[in-house]
Design an enzyme around this catalytic site. Structure first.
Site, mmCIF file in Angstrom:
data_model
loop_
_atom_site.group_PDB
_atom_site.id
_atom_site.type_symbol
_atom_site.label_atom_id
_atom_site.label_comp_id
_atom_site.label_asym_id
_atom_site.label_seq_id
_atom_site.Cartn_x
_atom_site.Cartn_y
_atom_site.Cartn_z
ATOM 1 N N TYR A 1 -16.776 0.429 -14.099
ATOM 2 C CA TYR A 1 -16.153 -0.895 -14.117
ATOM 3 C C TYR A 1 -15.942 -1.356 -15.554
ATOM 4 O O TYR A 1 -14.855 -1.844 -15.912
ATOM 5 C CB TYR A 1 -17.010 -1.912 -13.365
ATOM 6 C CG TYR A 1 -16.465 -3.321 -13.483
ATOM 7 C CD1 TYR A 1 -15.248 -3.667 -12.892
ATOM 8 C CD2 TYR A 1 -17.154 -4.296 -14.215
ATOM 9 C CE1 TYR A 1 -14.733 -4.954 -13.021
ATOM 10 C CE2 TYR A 1 -16.646 -5.577 -14.345
ATOM 11 C CZ TYR A 1 -15.435 -5.901 -13.748
ATOM 12 O OH TYR A 1 -14.924 -7.174 -13.879
ATOM 13 N N PHE B 1 -16.395 -11.867 -6.162
ATOM 14 C CA PHE B 1 -16.617 -10.696 -7.013
ATOM 15 C C PHE B 1 -17.851 -9.896 -6.604
ATOM 16 O O PHE B 1 -17.785 -8.688 -6.365
ATOM 17 C CB PHE B 1 -16.738 -11.146 -8.473
ATOM 18 C CG PHE B 1 -17.000 -10.030 -9.445
ATOM 19 C CD1 PHE B 1 -15.955 -9.300 -9.984
ATOM 20 C CD2 PHE B 1 -18.298 -9.708 -9.835
ATOM 21 C CE1 PHE B 1 -16.194 -8.270 -10.890
ATOM 22 C CE2 PHE B 1 -18.547 -8.686 -10.733
ATOM 23 C CZ PHE B 1 -17.490 -7.961 -11.256
ATOM 24 N N VAL C 1 -18.825 -15.514 -13.028
ATOM 25 C CA VAL C 1 -18.112 -16.511 -12.240
ATOM 26 C C VAL C 1 -18.452 -16.276 -10.773
ATOM 27 O O VAL C 1 -18.311 -15.150 -10.278
ATOM 28 C CB VAL C 1 -16.580 -16.385 -12.406
ATOM 29 C CG1 VAL C 1 -15.876 -17.571 -11.752
ATOM 30 C CG2 VAL C 1 -16.183 -16.258 -13.862
ATOM 31 N N GLY D 1 -10.625 -16.611 -5.141
ATOM 32 C CA GLY D 1 -11.254 -16.597 -6.462
ATOM 33 C C GLY D 1 -10.394 -17.093 -7.601
ATOM 34 O O GLY D 1 -9.732 -18.132 -7.515
ATOM 35 N N ARG E 1 -3.679 -9.705 1.448
ATOM 36 C CA ARG E 1 -4.029 -10.399 2.688
ATOM 37 C C ARG E 1 -2.965 -11.454 3.004
ATOM 38 O O ARG E 1 -2.972 -12.542 2.445
ATOM 39 C CB ARG E 1 -5.422 -11.017 2.576
ATOM 40 C CG ARG E 1 -6.517 -9.964 2.445
ATOM 41 C CD ARG E 1 -7.892 -10.590 2.253
ATOM 42 N NE ARG E 1 -8.065 -11.150 0.927
ATOM 43 C CZ ARG E 1 -9.206 -11.692 0.493
ATOM 44 N NH1 ARG E 1 -10.260 -11.733 1.283
ATOM 45 N NH2 ARG E 1 -9.299 -12.176 -0.731
#
Length: 252
Positions: free
Chosen positions: A153, A190, A186, A13, A35
């Site tokens: 959030y 997400f 975007v 992203g 990761r």
């Protein structure tokens, strides 16, 4: 000497796009994320495409001991970080406050607020000592206006807004610039993360209008860091033309 930029959450992203954009502009980049395989892939891509130096740090920003340990291993010539991009963040779940999952709340709070604080606390003393640096916090339209079922959030992104303002005050005597960049819709991982892997539901978020892409925000970061030293782009809200607020869209 080349400038060094550190980008958190660089495995996909916005973070990945920012790392690639800054490397293309000649920055040496430190990429971080959880990761390891994804970090290694990005490291190779940067080295092949741009012949830029890149260093990977695999750790979880939510764990302060991991953050400290990762930065303690930095080679001396990588420690003079010029740009810190606090990008790591996520939304999990889209539920009213009375039925939200506490684990979702904790993941968002620990990543979006604590993670940003932990990394900033570790990197900023280097900038203070040098009286030079630029901190970029990736906020959100969710930090400018609350929308239904997103209270927690949104609260974490309001915190990023407040922290950005406070950092700017604390860093003022040391010539350190602080920029907050707040994206609207975007299309990245997400929504897939928010809906816990439900691709069909995630894809529906972007139907009917032209959303932003990660490179749009990477270009905003580049614009901010490219300004002369006496110019600080303090707060930037970047929205699709079809979006007016966190929840109001014009869809065809």
């Amino acid at each position: 000497m080349k400038k060094i930029a550190l980008i958190t959450g660089a495995t996909s992203g916005l973070g990945k796009a920012i790392a690639l954009t800054l490397a293309k502009e000649g920055y040496y980049v430190i990429i971080t994320g959880r990761r390891k395989g994804k970090l290694e892939e990005l490291e190779q891509e940067i080295e092949i495409k741009y012949e830029s130096k890149v260093l990977s740090l695999c750790f979880d920003v939510r764990d302060y001991s991991q953050v400290e340990k990762a930065f303690a291993t930095l080679p001396e010539d990588w420690k003079k970080i010029d740009v810190l991009v606090n990008n790591a963040g996520l939304a999990v779940g889209l539920d009213p406050i009375f039925s939200g999952e506490v684990d979702d709340w904790e993941r968002m709070i620990d990543t979006n607020i604590k993670g940003l604080l932990y990394v900033t606390r570790t990197v900023s003393p280097i900038m203070v000592e040098r009286k030079s640096g630029h901190i970029i916090n990736i906020g959100s339209i969710a930090g400018k206006g609350v929308y239904p079922n997103g209270a927690v959030y949104c609260a974490t992104k309001y915190a990023v807004d407040a922290l950005s303002q406070g950092m700017r005050m604390d860093m003022l005597p040391y010539g350190i610039r602080v920029t907050q960049i707040c994206p609207g819709a975007v299309e990245t991982e997400f929504s897939l993360v928010r809906f816990k892997g439900d691709k069909k539901r995630a894809d529906q978020v972007y139907v009917g209008f032209e959303n932003l892409v990660a490179e749009d925000i990477a270009n905003a970061v580049l614009f901010a860091v490219s300004q002369p030293k006496h110019v600080d782009i303090q707060d930037m809200l970047v929205m699709p033309t079809a979006q007016a607020s966190g929840s109001l869209f014009h869809k065809e």
